[in-house]
Design a protein around this motif. Structure first.
Motif, PDB file in Angstrom:
ATOM      1  N   SER A  37       0.818  -1.206   0.000  1.00 24.96           N
ATOM      2  CA  SER A  37       0.000   0.000   0.000  1.00 24.96           C
ATOM      3  C   SER A  37       0.845   1.246   0.000  1.00 24.96           C
ATOM      4  O   SER A  37       0.413   2.314  -0.408  1.00 24.96           O
ATOM      5  N   GLY A  38       2.095   1.145   0.516  1.00 26.27           N
ATOM      6  CA  GLY A  38       2.991   2.290   0.525  1.00 26.27           C
ATOM      7  C   GLY A  38       2.658   3.305   1.592  1.00 26.27           C
ATOM      8  O   GLY A  38       3.182   4.407   1.572  1.00 26.27           O
ATOM      9  N   ASN A 206       4.504   4.066  -3.811  1.00 22.89           N
ATOM     10  CA  ASN A 206       5.023   2.726  -3.534  1.00 22.89           C
ATOM     11  C   ASN A 206       4.138   1.639  -4.127  1.00 22.89           C
ATOM     12  O   ASN A 206       4.630   0.600  -4.570  1.00 22.89           O
ATOM     13  N   SER A 207       2.827   1.867  -4.145  1.00 28.36           N
ATOM     14  CA  SER A 207       1.903   0.857  -4.651  1.00 28.36           C
ATOM     15  C   SER A 207       2.058   0.606  -6.143  1.00 28.36           C
ATOM     16  O   SER A 207       1.632  -0.433  -6.649  1.00 28.36           O
ATOM     17  N   ASN A 208       2.689   1.544  -6.854  1.00 29.46           N
ATOM     18  CA  ASN A 208       2.914   1.376  -8.293  1.00 29.46           C
ATOM     19  C   ASN A 208       4.389   1.347  -8.656  1.00 29.46           C
ATOM     20  O   ASN A 208       4.738   1.308  -9.830  1.00 29.46           O
ATOM     21  N   ASN A 210       8.223   0.000  -9.123  1.00 36.43           N
ATOM     22  CA  ASN A 210       8.723  -1.243  -9.697  1.00 36.43           C
ATOM     23  C   ASN A 210       9.455  -2.140  -8.716  1.00 36.43           C
ATOM     24  O   ASN A 210       9.287  -3.357  -8.720  1.00 36.43           O
ATOM     25  N   VAL A 211      10.300  -1.565  -7.895  1.00 42.97           N
ATOM     26  CA  VAL A 211      11.180  -2.350  -7.035  1.00 42.97           C
ATOM     27  C   VAL A 211      10.425  -3.035  -5.905  1.00 42.97           C
ATOM     28  O   VAL A 211      10.741  -4.159  -5.534  1.00 42.97           O
ATOM     29  N   PHE A 212       9.444  -2.352  -5.351  1.00 45.25           N
ATOM     30  CA  PHE A 212       8.792  -2.836  -4.143  1.00 45.25           C
ATOM     31  C   PHE A 212       7.579  -3.725  -4.435  1.00 45.25           C
ATOM     32  O   PHE A 212       6.628  -3.764  -3.666  1.00 45.25           O
ATOM     33  N   SER A 213       7.603  -4.435  -5.539  1.00 40.77           N
ATOM     34  CA  SER A 213       6.467  -5.266  -5.939  1.00 40.77           C
ATOM     35  C   SER A 213       6.199  -6.403  -4.965  1.00 40.77           C
ATOM     36  O   SER A 213       5.087  -6.922  -4.901  1.00 40.77           O
ATOM     37  N   ASP A 214       7.210  -6.807  -4.206  1.00 44.78           N
ATOM     38  CA  ASP A 214       7.021  -7.876  -3.222  1.00 44.78           C
ATOM     39  C   ASP A 214       6.750  -7.312  -1.834  1.00 44.78           C
ATOM     40  O   ASP A 214       6.860  -8.019  -0.840  1.00 44.78           O
ATOM     41  N   GLY A 215       6.371  -6.036  -1.755  1.00 39.61           N
ATOM     42  CA  GLY A 215       6.016  -5.422  -0.491  1.00 39.61           C
ATOM     43  C   GLY A 215       7.153  -4.617   0.112  1.00 39.61           C
ATOM     44  O   GLY A 215       8.315  -4.800  -0.230  1.00 39.61           O
ATOM     45  N   THR A 216       6.799  -3.749   1.031  1.00 42.56           N
ATOM     46  CA  THR A 216       7.788  -2.885   1.663  1.00 42.56           C
ATOM     47  C   THR A 216       7.877  -3.112   3.167  1.00 42.56           C
ATOM     48  O   THR A 216       8.479  -2.319   3.879  1.00 42.56           O
ATOM     49  N   SER A 217       7.299  -4.202   3.675  1.00 45.50           N
ATOM     50  CA  SER A 217       7.226  -4.396   5.121  1.00 45.50           C
ATOM     51  C   SER A 217       8.591  -4.399   5.788  1.00 45.50           C
ATOM     52  O   SER A 217       8.737  -3.894   6.899  1.00 45.50           O
TER      53      SER A 217
END
Length: 241
Positions: A37-38, A206-208, A210-217
């Motif tokens: 969700s970012g 963040n929701s769009n 490229n790098v954080f496609s596997d989440g930012t947790s």
């Protein structure tokens, strides 16, 4: 397999070898959709597992051992920013890791990286300068600290910082990136509205990203402060040391 998975399967050497032809512009160094969700404001520390690995992108520091410095501002202007990174070792129950080498680099307020440019990847030529890049060694608390400016953004990427961590012998442990919290009162929004920055029109969240496609947790930082006094980022990165 998506492109991010393909890059990861190649390993660090493979990524470096193919980065230039695959990746365009400093802001498009990693073009894959993000499932997060970012909007997290957490410290990026979830459990005792290795932080997500990411590509270095097309603009890694060329000779990091020559840039041992905590103040990485150089001639760049922008909102004052301090960065504190704690490194933990998952092999010892996530105790702090002393003596690790930590390289960081990020773009300036206009979205440009030093050490590159003069081409389609980055039209502005900064090949002879080294701003916003530095190396420090973790102390007894597993920490390194840098003085910088708040990064800008560019097409295709949310605001972020690149990090490469090595052990004391110089062996690569992890390449990752640090994500920034978002929201109406976030530092990203406040800085974007300040003098010299580009605003939020066209920003990639963040929701769009490229790098954080596997989440930012486990890549999400915590940021405090304000535009007038500057912001401070803290983040914990976990490696297999």
């Amino acid at each position: 397999m998506n492109r991010k998975g393909f890059l990861k399967s190649l390993g660090l050497a493979g990524v470096t070898a193919i980065a230039a032809p695959l990746l365009i512009h400093c802001g498009n160094d990693d073009e894959i959709a993000d499932s997060s969700s970012g909007t997290s404001t957490g410290s990026g520390s979830t459990g005792c597992s290795v932080t997500n690995a990411e590509t270095e992108g097309p603009f890694p520091t060329k000779s990091p051992s020559t840039l041992v410095q905590s103040n990485i501002v150089s001639d760049r202007t922008g909102v004052p920013f301090t960065i504190t990174i704690t490194v933990q070792n998952v092999n010892t129950g996530c105790t702090v890791l002393q003596g690790a080498l930590v390289d960081i680099w990020h773009c300036d307020k206009d979205g440009n990286y030093s050490e590159y440019g003069g081409s389609g990847m980055q039209p502005t030529n900064y090949t002879t300068v080294h701003f916003l890049r530095g190396r420090q060694t973790t102390d007894s608390n597993g920490q390194v600290k840098f003085t910088s400016i708040f990064p800008g953004w560019y097409n295709g990427r949310a605001t972020h910082i690149h990090v490469h961590i090595y052990n004391s012998a110089g062996q690569s442990l992890l390449v990752t990136q640090i994500a920034f919290p978002e929201g109406s009162d976030s530092a990203v929004v406040q800085v974007a509205a300040s003098t010299g920055y580009k605003g939020m029109t066209g920003y990639t969240y963040n929701s769009n990203d490229n790098v954080f496609s596997d989440g930012t947790s486990n890549e999400m930082s915590s940021i405090s402060g304000n535009v007038s006094g500057g912001f401070a980022l803290t983040h914990t990165i976990k490696v297999s040391g």
